[in-house]
Design an enzyme around this catalytic site. Structure first.
Site, PDB file in Angstrom:
ATOM      1  N   LYS A 131      52.133  56.861  14.943  1.00 22.40           N
ATOM      2  CA  LYS A 131      50.706  56.783  15.300  1.00 22.40           C
ATOM      3  C   LYS A 131      49.976  57.998  14.757  1.00 22.40           C
ATOM      4  O   LYS A 131      50.596  59.042  14.483  1.00 22.40           O
ATOM      5  CB  LYS A 131      50.495  56.680  16.815  1.00 22.40           C
ATOM      6  N   ASP A 156      52.580  58.803  25.687  1.00 19.94           N
ATOM      7  CA  ASP A 156      52.175  57.943  24.564  1.00 19.94           C
ATOM      8  C   ASP A 156      52.906  56.599  24.528  1.00 19.94           C
ATOM      9  O   ASP A 156      52.559  55.726  23.732  1.00 19.94           O
ATOM     10  CB  ASP A 156      52.437  58.648  23.213  1.00 19.94           C
TER      11      ASP A 156
HETATM   12  P1  ATP Z   1      55.104  64.179  21.098  1.00 16.58           P
HETATM   13  O1  ATP Z   1      53.708  64.629  20.821  1.00 16.58           O
HETATM   14  O2  ATP Z   1      55.182  62.959  21.985  1.00 16.58           O
HETATM   15  O3  ATP Z   1      56.035  65.289  21.497  1.00 16.58           O
HETATM   16  P2  ATP Z   1      55.995  64.210  18.364  1.00 16.58           P
HETATM   17  O4  ATP Z   1      55.724  63.199  17.331  1.00 16.58           O
HETATM   18  O5  ATP Z   1      55.354  65.550  18.167  1.00 16.58           O
HETATM   19  O6  ATP Z   1      55.630  63.568  19.727  1.00 16.58           O
HETATM   20  P3  ATP Z   1      58.768  63.445  18.426  1.00 16.58           P
HETATM   21  O7  ATP Z   1      59.177  63.189  17.023  1.00 16.58           O
HETATM   22  O8  ATP Z   1      58.531  62.279  19.292  1.00 16.58           O
HETATM   23  O9  ATP Z   1      57.545  64.445  18.446  1.00 16.58           O
HETATM   24  O10 ATP Z   1      59.906  64.381  19.038  1.00 16.58           O
HETATM   25  C1  ATP Z   1      59.671  65.239  20.106  1.00 16.58           C
HETATM   26  C2  ATP Z   1      61.007  65.707  20.688  1.00 16.58           C
HETATM   27  O11 ATP Z   1      61.662  64.606  21.309  1.00 16.58           O
HETATM   28  C3  ATP Z   1      61.981  66.271  19.664  1.00 16.58           C
HETATM   29  O12 ATP Z   1      62.331  67.565  20.080  1.00 16.58           O
HETATM   30  C4  ATP Z   1      63.186  65.361  19.698  1.00 16.58           C
HETATM   31  O13 ATP Z   1      64.398  66.049  19.640  1.00 16.58           O
HETATM   32  C5  ATP Z   1      63.067  64.615  21.036  1.00 16.58           C
HETATM   33  N1  ATP Z   1      63.491  63.183  20.964  1.00 16.58           N
HETATM   34  C6  ATP Z   1      64.154  62.498  21.904  1.00 16.58           C
HETATM   35  N2  ATP Z   1      64.360  61.221  21.522  1.00 16.58           N
HETATM   36  C7  ATP Z   1      63.813  61.093  20.306  1.00 16.58           C
HETATM   37  C8  ATP Z   1      63.711  60.014  19.398  1.00 16.58           C
HETATM   38  N3  ATP Z   1      64.216  58.808  19.658  1.00 16.58           N
HETATM   39  N4  ATP Z   1      63.049  60.229  18.251  1.00 16.58           N
HETATM   40  C9  ATP Z   1      62.504  61.446  17.991  1.00 16.58           C
HETATM   41  N5  ATP Z   1      62.604  62.497  18.801  1.00 16.58           N
HETATM   42  C10 ATP Z   1      63.242  62.349  19.956  1.00 16.58           C
END
Ligand code: ATP
Length: 289
Positions: free
Chosen positions: A18, A143
């Site tokens: 997203k 989210d």
């Molecule tokens: P948010 O703003 O929700 O934190 P983001 O896009 O910045 O999202 P993500 O890629 O969702 O970050 O990852 C955030 C954290 O979640 C990472 O530290 C990761 O290790 C952990 N995590 C747990 N499960 C997952 C998954 N299935 N995919 C990605 N990251 C994951």
């Protein structure tokens, strides 16, 4: 979102990223959570999830070294909650091919969780309504309910109140990710609510009455924090504008920066230029309307 079943015991699910086209932080609740008004949409950059139902326990594997392969993985947690609510002790082997940058502000983990909930619901004969899946999702992350809906939406509260937004025009998206991981919790910790400015651009109550205009409305209050820590953000935003984007912004808590292009030729040329002239990860995608 289309789910393809190659054999009865296997499903393959696309799990989209997203972007936040607008993110105003509107306050802070007594429990420490920040309240938002944000316009989100899915884009055509996908992780690929495979589910194997031929197993007795829940397990997860992922192609990315920074994603946990244990019960803390959001996809794994989604399966655990689903089976608990269903009242059955079932198993599923989850395998994630990561294409969405981890910790990039593109919601990859939340999307994986929502995709697993949607796919399990389909597999078990739709026992839960969309609303029930959203409630399960919210317990995993703010989210996740958005990804259950999967359509451009305005999210308020801590992200759980969703209203579909129908005035988004098709756009091409170019994304620049500097291969660093930013902790969302850290960004919120450093946010000064007195410095937020996005609500001045659009009042949340009026959002659904306006046509979103990239030149005028792109805004993210979390940029005030990340820009000071990572000069990369402003540099990337400027290079997207120089390459013909109508507007550019950091998504979520960053650090991924995106540019919006109406013209696909310009987007392709900018993609090619940046891919050859920078060390960052560059992606091209479309808004999913
Ligand atoms: P948010 O703003 O929700 O934190 P983001 O896009 O910045 O999202 P993500 O890629 O969702 O970050 O990852 C955030 C954290 O979640 C990472 O530290 C990761 O290790 C952990 N995590 C747990 N499960 C997952 C998954 N299935 N995919 C990605 N990251 C994951």
């Amino acid at each position: 979102m289309e789910i393809t079943r190659t054999q009865s015991n296997y499903s393959h699910i696309p799990s989209p990223a997203k972007i936040n086209l607008f993110l105003a932080v509107t306050g802070k609740r007594h429990d420490g959570y920040h309240t938002l008004c944000t316009l989100m949409c899915c884009i055509s950059l996908y992780d690929k999830i495979s589910l194997n139902f031929n197993v007795e326990k829940i397990s997860v594997s992922c192609s990315h070294e920074n994603v946990p392969e244990d019960e803390t993985n959001l996809a794994c947690r989604a399966a655990t909650i689903f089976f608990k609510k269903l009242g059955k002790q079932e198993g599923v082997g989850i395998s994630i091919e990561k294409n969405i940058p981890v910790g990039g502000g593109l919601g990859g983990g939340s999307s994986n969780a929502a995709s697993v909930l949607l796919s399990l619901n389909q597999r078990y004969g739709m026992p839960f309504s969309e609303k029930e899946l959203m409630a399960m999702g919210l317990s995993l992350g703010a989210d996740v309910p958005f990804f259950i809906v999967g359509k451009p939406s305005i999210a308020t509260g801590i992200g759980e109140k969703l209203e579909k937004y129908d005035h988004l025009e098709p756009q091409h998206i170019l994304l620049i990710n500097p291969r660093i991981n930013i902790s969302t919790a850290e960004v919120y910790k450093n946010l000064n609510l007195r410095l937020t400015k996005c609500e001045k651009k659009i009042k949340c109550t009026l959002f659904n009455k306006i046509l979103f205009n990239a030149e005028e409305h792109l805004c993210n209050d979390l940029e005030t924090v990340t820009v000071s820590m990572h000069p990369f953000i402003n540099k990337a935003k400027k290079s997207l504008i120089d390459l013909g984007a109508r507007g550019s912004l950091m998504s979520g808590s960053g650090p991924t920066v995106f540019g919006l292009f109406s013209d696909s030729d310009k987007a392709e040329k900018a993609h090619s230029f940046l891919s050859h002239n920078s060390n960052d990860q560059i992606f091209i995608a479309d808004i999913i309307i």
